[in-house]
Scaffold this motif. Structure first.
Motif, PDB file in Angstrom:
ATOM      1  N   GLU A 155       0.821  -1.214   0.000  1.00  0.00           N
ATOM      2  CA  GLU A 155       0.000   0.000   0.000  1.00  0.00           C
ATOM      3  C   GLU A 155       0.855   1.264   0.000  1.00  0.00           C
ATOM      4  N   TYR A 156       2.028   1.174   0.583  1.00  0.00           N
ATOM      5  CA  TYR A 156       2.930   2.319   0.598  1.00  0.00           C
ATOM      6  C   TYR A 156       3.649   2.452  -0.754  1.00  0.00           C
ATOM      7  N   ASN A 158       2.572   1.570  -3.582  1.00  0.00           N
ATOM      8  CA  ASN A 158       1.627   1.960  -4.623  1.00  0.00           C
ATOM      9  C   ASN A 158       1.081   3.378  -4.444  1.00  0.00           C
ATOM     10  N   SER A 159       1.552   4.069  -3.427  1.00  0.00           N
ATOM     11  CA  SER A 159       1.103   5.432  -3.170  1.00  0.00           C
ATOM     12  C   SER A 159       2.139   6.431  -3.688  1.00  0.00           C
ATOM     13  N   ASP A 160       1.664   7.447  -4.411  1.00  0.00           N
ATOM     14  CA  ASP A 160       2.568   8.485  -4.916  1.00  0.00           C
ATOM     15  C   ASP A 160       3.276   9.219  -3.784  1.00  0.00           C
ATOM     16  N   LYS A 161       2.660   9.201  -2.625  1.00  0.00           N
ATOM     17  CA  LYS A 161       3.215   9.893  -1.467  1.00  0.00           C
ATOM     18  C   LYS A 161       4.619   9.389  -1.118  1.00  0.00           C
ATOM     19  N   SER A 163       6.762   7.865  -3.356  1.00  0.00           N
ATOM     20  CA  SER A 163       7.459   7.548  -4.606  1.00  0.00           C
ATOM     21  C   SER A 163       8.967   7.761  -4.517  1.00  0.00           C
TER      22      SER A 163
END
Length: 223
Positions: A155-156, A158-161, A163
């Motif tokens: 989940e991390y 796959n998050s742009d946050k 990247s």
């Protein structure tokens, strides 16, 4: 059998009996009939006060981690514990964040059997939920993957946050690690040459703070 007197009457009769005695007899009477009960009552009061003080002064651990295979500075320890606590606005009077520094120590005699026992004890600590995260050296991350206690970090990843972070996989292809960047190494006071890997591990408690801690550690918290 005579009727039992009310407590008030019994106290009154005891007082009258006691007052009729001379000084020496009063001392003997007190020693024989009241000294032991008084001591026991005093000890009970001390025990209750001690217990209450321990209960009310003890702090609840709200988050806990460990480092394995390397050392960090005292300042780094504060950053990962009290610094995180302050960043989420929790009072340090009743709550605390803990860190087990270099949690897996080398065996005393260097024997393989002793080393395995220490390693198994550490794995047991994790599977019973003692820690929410562990930071390993890269070799340690690969070695301990066989115990299957890492949590997925999909989940991390796959998050742009997140990247900017480099995620690592175990041998079976599971995304379970975050390569610790140099700026984070500086925050925790690590000066070694080995790569470090952050992992979330199995825990039924306090895991709701995992995203908050990752943000704190990797996205500039506590600055």
């Amino acid at each position: 059998m005579g009727e039992k007197l009310p407590l008030k009457e019994r106290i009154k009769k005891e007082k009258e009996k006691f007052m009729k005695l001379d000084s020496a007899a009063k001392k003997r009477y007190f020693r024989d009939y009241y000294l032991l009960p008084c001591v026991l009552i005093l000890l009970a009061i001390v025990a209750v006060v001690w217990f209450a003080a321990d209960v009310f002064s003890s702090k609840k651990t709200i988050y806990s981690g460990a480092t394995v295979g390397f050392n960090i500075s005292d300042e780094g320890n504060e950053y990962l514990t009290s610094g995180f606590l302050e960043s989420i606005g929790k009072s340090s009077r009743k709550k605390k964040v803990e860190l087990s520094r270099d949690a897996v120590l080398e065996s005393a005699d260097g024997s393989a059997g002793d080393a395995m026992n220490i390693e198994m004890a550490f794995a047991a600590q994790i599977t019973t939920g003692m820690f929410q995260y562990v930071i390993f050296t890269k070799d340690g991350f690969e070695h301990y993957s066989m115990y299957d206690f890492y949590l997925s970090l999909d989940e991390y990843k796959n998050s742009d946050k997140y990247s900017s972070l480099e995620f690592l996989e175990t041998s079976d292809g599971s995304v379970c690690g975050i390569l610790v960047p140099d700026n984070v190494k500086a925050k925790i006071g690590y000066e070694g040459a080995s790569d470090l890997v952050f992992t979330l591990v199995y825990s039924n408690s306090n895991k709701d703070l995992n995203p908050t801690f990752i943000d704190y550690l990797f996205l500039g918290g506590g600055q």
